[in-house]
Design an enzyme around this catalytic site. Structure first.
Site, PDB file in Angstrom:
ATOM      1  N   LYS A  11       0.842  -1.201   0.000  1.00 38.47           N
ATOM      2  CA  LYS A  11       0.000   0.000   0.000  1.00 38.47           C
ATOM      3  C   LYS A  11       0.881   1.256   0.000  1.00 38.47           C
ATOM      4  O   LYS A  11       2.104   1.162   0.203  1.00 38.47           O
ATOM      5  CB  LYS A  11      -0.916  -0.057   1.224  1.00 38.47           C
ATOM      6  CG  LYS A  11      -1.901  -1.239   1.183  1.00 38.47           C
ATOM      7  CD  LYS A  11      -2.803  -1.259   2.416  1.00 38.47           C
ATOM      8  CE  LYS A  11      -3.799  -2.412   2.346  1.00 38.47           C
ATOM      9  NZ  LYS A  11      -4.750  -2.376   3.489  1.00 38.47           N
ATOM     10  N   TYR A  51     -12.115  -2.562  -3.578  1.00 37.41           N
ATOM     11  CA  TYR A  51     -12.707  -2.672  -2.233  1.00 37.41           C
ATOM     12  C   TYR A  51     -14.241  -2.628  -2.280  1.00 37.41           C
ATOM     13  O   TYR A  51     -14.865  -2.223  -1.289  1.00 37.41           O
ATOM     14  CB  TYR A  51     -12.162  -1.572  -1.328  1.00 37.41           C
ATOM     15  CG  TYR A  51     -10.778  -1.873  -0.758  1.00 37.41           C
ATOM     16  CD1 TYR A  51     -10.513  -3.056  -0.062  1.00 37.41           C
ATOM     17  CD2 TYR A  51      -9.736  -0.951  -0.898  1.00 37.41           C
ATOM     18  CE1 TYR A  51      -9.254  -3.327   0.468  1.00 37.41           C
ATOM     19  CE2 TYR A  51      -8.469  -1.217  -0.358  1.00 37.41           C
ATOM     20  CZ  TYR A  51      -8.241  -2.406   0.326  1.00 37.41           C
ATOM     21  OH  TYR A  51      -6.992  -2.667   0.865  1.00 37.41           O
ATOM     22  N   ASN A 114      -2.007  -0.183   7.336  1.00 42.98           N
ATOM     23  CA  ASN A 114      -1.470  -1.534   7.598  1.00 42.98           C
ATOM     24  C   ASN A 114      -0.594  -2.094   6.470  1.00 42.98           C
ATOM     25  O   ASN A 114      -0.366  -3.292   6.395  1.00 42.98           O
ATOM     26  CB  ASN A 114      -2.589  -2.483   8.035  1.00 42.98           C
ATOM     27  CG  ASN A 114      -3.637  -2.716   6.977  1.00 42.98           C
ATOM     28  OD1 ASN A 114      -3.515  -2.212   5.859  1.00 42.98           O
ATOM     29  ND2 ASN A 114      -4.666  -3.481   7.308  1.00 42.98           N
ATOM     30  N   HIS A 117      -1.685  -5.468   1.364  1.00 46.48           N
ATOM     31  CA  HIS A 117      -2.935  -6.179   1.096  1.00 46.48           C
ATOM     32  C   HIS A 117      -2.630  -7.597   0.645  1.00 46.48           C
ATOM     33  O   HIS A 117      -1.636  -7.828  -0.049  1.00 46.48           O
ATOM     34  CB  HIS A 117      -3.711  -5.462  -0.025  1.00 46.48           C
ATOM     35  CG  HIS A 117      -4.824  -6.295  -0.594  1.00 46.48           C
ATOM     36  ND1 HIS A 117      -6.069  -6.340  -0.015  1.00 46.48           N
ATOM     37  CD2 HIS A 117      -4.878  -7.141  -1.657  1.00 46.48           C
ATOM     38  CE1 HIS A 117      -6.842  -7.182  -0.704  1.00 46.48           C
ATOM     39  NE2 HIS A 117      -6.137  -7.677  -1.705  1.00 46.48           N
ATOM     40  N   GLU A 128      -9.176 -10.048  -8.212  1.00 43.97           N
ATOM     41  CA  GLU A 128      -8.195  -8.976  -7.997  1.00 43.97           C
ATOM     42  C   GLU A 128      -7.077  -9.039  -9.034  1.00 43.97           C
ATOM     43  O   GLU A 128      -6.614  -8.012  -9.531  1.00 43.97           O
ATOM     44  CB  GLU A 128      -7.636  -9.067  -6.568  1.00 43.97           C
ATOM     45  CG  GLU A 128      -8.686  -8.695  -5.533  1.00 43.97           C
ATOM     46  CD  GLU A 128      -8.313  -9.006  -4.086  1.00 43.97           C
ATOM     47  OE1 GLU A 128      -9.146  -8.746  -3.204  1.00 43.97           O
ATOM     48  OE2 GLU A 128      -7.189  -9.501  -3.833  1.00 43.97           O
TER      49      GLU A 128
HETATM   50  P1  DAT Z   1      -7.799  -7.076   5.102  1.00 41.33           P
HETATM   51  O1  DAT Z   1      -6.979  -5.984   4.469  1.00 41.33           O
HETATM   52  O2  DAT Z   1      -7.082  -7.718   6.250  1.00 41.33           O
HETATM   53  O3  DAT Z   1      -8.317  -8.079   4.102  1.00 41.33           O
HETATM   54  P2  DAT Z   1     -10.487  -5.978   5.112  1.00 41.33           P
HETATM   55  O4  DAT Z   1     -10.622  -6.529   3.731  1.00 41.33           O
HETATM   56  O5  DAT Z   1     -11.555  -6.300   6.095  1.00 41.33           O
HETATM   57  O6  DAT Z   1      -9.074  -6.385   5.762  1.00 41.33           O
HETATM   58  O7  DAT Z   1     -10.385  -4.389   5.057  1.00 41.33           O
HETATM   59  C1  DAT Z   1      -9.631  -3.779   4.037  1.00 41.33           C
HETATM   60  C2  DAT Z   1      -8.819  -2.654   4.632  1.00 41.33           C
HETATM   61  O8  DAT Z   1      -9.702  -1.679   5.194  1.00 41.33           O
HETATM   62  C3  DAT Z   1      -7.921  -3.071   5.803  1.00 41.33           C
HETATM   63  O9  DAT Z   1      -6.690  -3.591   5.360  1.00 41.33           O
HETATM   64  C4  DAT Z   1      -7.762  -1.780   6.534  1.00 41.33           C
HETATM   65  C5  DAT Z   1      -9.097  -1.103   6.338  1.00 41.33           C
HETATM   66  N1  DAT Z   1      -9.973  -1.366   7.504  1.00 41.33           N
HETATM   67  C6  DAT Z   1     -10.590  -2.524   7.810  1.00 41.33           C
HETATM   68  N2  DAT Z   1     -11.283  -2.413   8.942  1.00 41.33           N
HETATM   69  C7  DAT Z   1     -11.079  -1.140   9.359  1.00 41.33           C
HETATM   70  C8  DAT Z   1     -11.523  -0.392  10.478  1.00 41.33           C
HETATM   71  N3  DAT Z   1     -12.313  -0.923  11.409  1.00 41.33           N
HETATM   72  N4  DAT Z   1     -11.101   0.895  10.587  1.00 41.33           N
HETATM   73  C9  DAT Z   1     -10.288   1.450   9.658  1.00 41.33           C
HETATM   74  N5  DAT Z   1      -9.844   0.802   8.579  1.00 41.33           N
HETATM   75  C10 DAT Z   1     -10.239  -0.470   8.431  1.00 41.33           C
HETATM   76 MG    MG Z   2      -9.665  -7.866   2.547  1.00 40.59          MG
END
Ligand code: DAT
Ligand code: MG
Length: 150
Positions: A11, A51, A114, A117, A128
């Site tokens: 990212k 997303y 974080n 991805h 994707e």
């Molecule tokens: P991942 O990236 O572990 O697959 P995800 O698909 O649920 O997680 O969410 C995509 C991204 O969105 C994640 O990497 C960081 C952001 N995100 C997820 N939950 C969040 C939250 N509660 N607050 C802020 N950002 C969040």
């Molecule tokens: Mg995800």
């Protein structure tokens, strides 16, 4: 276990923090085969497709803005259980819950920063990979294959 492909993306914060090489090294050293790689400044439209499942979440607008704030490194890695193993290597979504030794657990603190991805399932990986590499993937044989797999 079977051979799979997963979509891994450094990212914008990972790129700015100089973590591209460290993240690539982990996938190389684990034995995964690099199938595709490019640096991309993604548009908000493209990121909203990536997303799409999260549209409607309160953090969605901030997530899209962050992901568009600089270039990302888009990659495809192949190997045994690549999707699940890639997720294990990333650690939990919230870096505060990610084990040390994982990418997020070693390099990140905040869920909204974080750094990396990884696809969460084989079908989302396929979607994707098509979204980020519409031009298709390069074929080549990996000289280490016989040393990594039985
Ligand atoms: P991942 O990236 O572990 O697959 P995800 O698909 O649920 O997680 O969410 C995509 C991204 O969105 C994640 O990497 C960081 C952001 N995100 C997820 N939950 C969040 C939250 N509660 N607050 C802020 N950002 C969040
Ligand atoms: Mg995800």
């Amino acid at each position: 276990s079977k051979t799979e492909r997963t979509y891994i993306m450094v990212k914008p914060d990972g790129v700015q923090r100089g973590l591209v090489g460290a993240i690539i090294a982990r996938f190389e050293q684990r034995g995964f085969k690099l199938i595709a790689l490019k640096l991309v400044q993604a548009t908000t439209e493209h990121l909203e497709l990536h997303y799409a499942d999260l549209k409607g979440k309160p953090f969605f607008p901030g997530l899209i803005k962050y992901m568009a704030s600089g270039p990302v490194v888009a990659m495809v890695w192949e190997g045994l259980d690549a999707v699940k193993t890639g997720r294990v290597m990333l650690g939990a979504t919230n870096p505060l819950a990610s084990a040390p030794g994982t990418i997020r657990g070693d390099y990140a603190l905040a869920v909204g920063r974080n750094i990396c991805h990884g696809s969460d399932a084989v079908d989302s990986a396929e979607k994707e990979i098509k979204l980020w590499f519409p031009e298709g993937l390069t074929q080549y044989s990996h000289s280490q294959e016989n040393w990594i797999f039985e």
